[in-house]
Structure formats: C-alpha cells, structure tokens
Design a protein around this motif. Sequence first.
Motif, PDB file in Angstrom:
ATOM      1  N   LYS A  13      37.548  42.825  46.564  1.00  0.00           N
ATOM      2  CA  LYS A  13      38.848  42.974  45.899  1.00  0.00           C
ATOM      3  C   LYS A  13      38.979  42.067  44.677  1.00  0.00           C
ATOM      4  O   LYS A  13      39.385  42.507  43.606  1.00  0.00           O
ATOM      5  N   THR A  14      38.644  40.814  44.856  1.00  0.00           N
ATOM      6  CA  THR A  14      38.836  39.851  43.772  1.00  0.00           C
ATOM      7  C   THR A  14      37.883  40.140  42.615  1.00  0.00           C
ATOM      8  O   THR A  14      38.292  40.098  41.445  1.00  0.00           O
ATOM      9  N   SER A  15      36.650  40.467  42.940  1.00  0.00           N
ATOM     10  CA  SER A  15      35.679  40.764  41.878  1.00  0.00           C
ATOM     11  C   SER A  15      36.106  41.994  41.087  1.00  0.00           C
ATOM     12  O   SER A  15      36.085  41.993  39.847  1.00  0.00           O
ATOM     13  N   CYS A  36      48.120  37.807  45.045  1.00  0.00           N
ATOM     14  CA  CYS A  36      49.000  37.685  46.220  1.00  0.00           C
ATOM     15  C   CYS A  36      48.200  37.349  47.476  1.00  0.00           C
ATOM     16  O   CYS A  36      48.727  37.438  48.590  1.00  0.00           O
ATOM     17  N   ASP A  37      46.936  36.992  47.314  1.00  0.00           N
ATOM     18  CA  ASP A  37      46.079  36.720  48.465  1.00  0.00           C
ATOM     19  C   ASP A  37      46.514  35.422  49.142  1.00  0.00           C
ATOM     20  O   ASP A  37      47.005  34.503  48.486  1.00  0.00           O
ATOM     21  N   THR A  38      46.321  35.349  50.477  1.00  0.00           N
ATOM     22  CA  THR A  38      46.614  34.095  51.172  1.00  0.00           C
ATOM     23  C   THR A  38      45.668  32.986  50.710  1.00  0.00           C
ATOM     24  O   THR A  38      46.007  31.814  50.743  1.00  0.00           O
ATOM     25  N   PRO A  40      44.087  32.598  47.365  1.00  0.00           N
ATOM     26  CA  PRO A  40      43.954  33.200  46.037  1.00  0.00           C
ATOM     27  C   PRO A  40      42.837  32.570  45.211  1.00  0.00           C
ATOM     28  O   PRO A  40      42.799  31.356  45.036  1.00  0.00           O
ATOM     29  N   ASN A  41      41.939  33.402  44.724  1.00  0.00           N
ATOM     30  CA  ASN A  41      40.879  32.886  43.850  1.00  0.00           C
ATOM     31  C   ASN A  41      40.584  33.833  42.686  1.00  0.00           C
ATOM     32  O   ASN A  41      39.493  33.797  42.117  1.00  0.00           O
ATOM     33  N   LEU A  42      41.604  34.662  42.344  1.00  0.00           N
ATOM     34  CA  LEU A  42      41.430  35.547  41.192  1.00  0.00           C
ATOM     35  C   LEU A  42      41.195  34.731  39.926  1.00  0.00           C
ATOM     36  O   LEU A  42      40.505  35.181  39.008  1.00  0.00           O
TER      37      LEU A  42
HETATM   38 MG    MG Z   1      39.529  37.831  47.311  1.00  0.00          MG
END
Ligand code: MG
Length: 103
Positions: A13-15, A36-38, A40-42
């Motif tokens: 998802k993040t990639s 909005c991830d618990t 988050p590393n976007l």
């Molecule tokens: Mg992710």
Amino acid sequence: MRVAVVGKGGSGKTSVSGVLARTLAQAGHRVVGLDCDTNPNLGLSLGVGDLETERLLSLRDQIDEGEQAHAHTWADILDSYGVDAPDGVRLTVVNRIDNPEPD
Ligand SMILES: [Mg+2]
Ligand SMILES: Nc1ncnc2c1ncn2[C@@H]1O[C@H](COP(=O)(O)OP(=O)(O)OP(=O)(O)O)[C@@H](O)[C@H]1O
C-alpha cells in the motif's frame, strides 16, 4: 479525484501510494497525501525522510491527546499539519477528518 489505497498488511500500500502520488505530482497535478495508517510511513516513500515522518506522527498523537488544537479547514490542516515532499506532494498524517469547514 480521490484515491484510497487499502489492502492486507505488507501488500505494498505505502509503496504504491508513494509512486502514484509522486508520478501524478510530477505530471503537474496538485497532490495531497493523507497517511491514515496506524504505523504511518508514507513520508519515507514520498522522500521527506525519517525525522519529518516521525514529526508528523508525533503531531497526530498530540492532536489525539488534546495537546494540539484541531484544524478546522482543509487549508488549516495542510498548513499546520502538513509538509512539502519532493516532486510537489503535500503530505499530512491523520487518523480521521471531522467535518472540515469548506475553505
Ligand atoms: Mg504501509
Ligand atoms: N511491487 C513491489 N515489488 C517488490 N517489493 C515490493 C513491491 N511493493 C512493495 N514491496 C515491498 O513489500 C514490503 C511491503 O511494502 P509496503 O510497505 O508498501 O506495504 P504496506 O501494505 O504499506 O505494508 P504495511 O501494512 O506494513 O503498512 C516492503 O518491503 C516493500 O519494499
């Protein structure tokens, strides 16, 4: 256009979000990334680095704990709780957005 990227843990998802956001921004679109991830590393995919990624998470925690004021418009959210990433993406880290007033 609003694009939501969801899926199982570790599915990419993040990639995918980072590449999509940067590609659209490079093509001249105005892009806002909402992580909005618990966990988050976007910010890492968008290229803002470790410190800024951690700072945005810390800001989100402070809002949740009542130590920082909620922003009430989209402009305020992006201004107060966002950061400019390479390629022109504006990134913010949010748990949820409660009825923002129109700008
Ligand atoms: Mg992710
Ligand atoms: N298209 C791809 N090809 C190869 N490896 C990939 C690809 N997309 C992602 N990966 C790798 O898979 C792992 C998980 O990717 P990513 O962090 O984007 O997933 P995620 O769904 O956001 O994970 P999480 O649920 O932990 O947030 C990373 O190690 C990443 O480098």
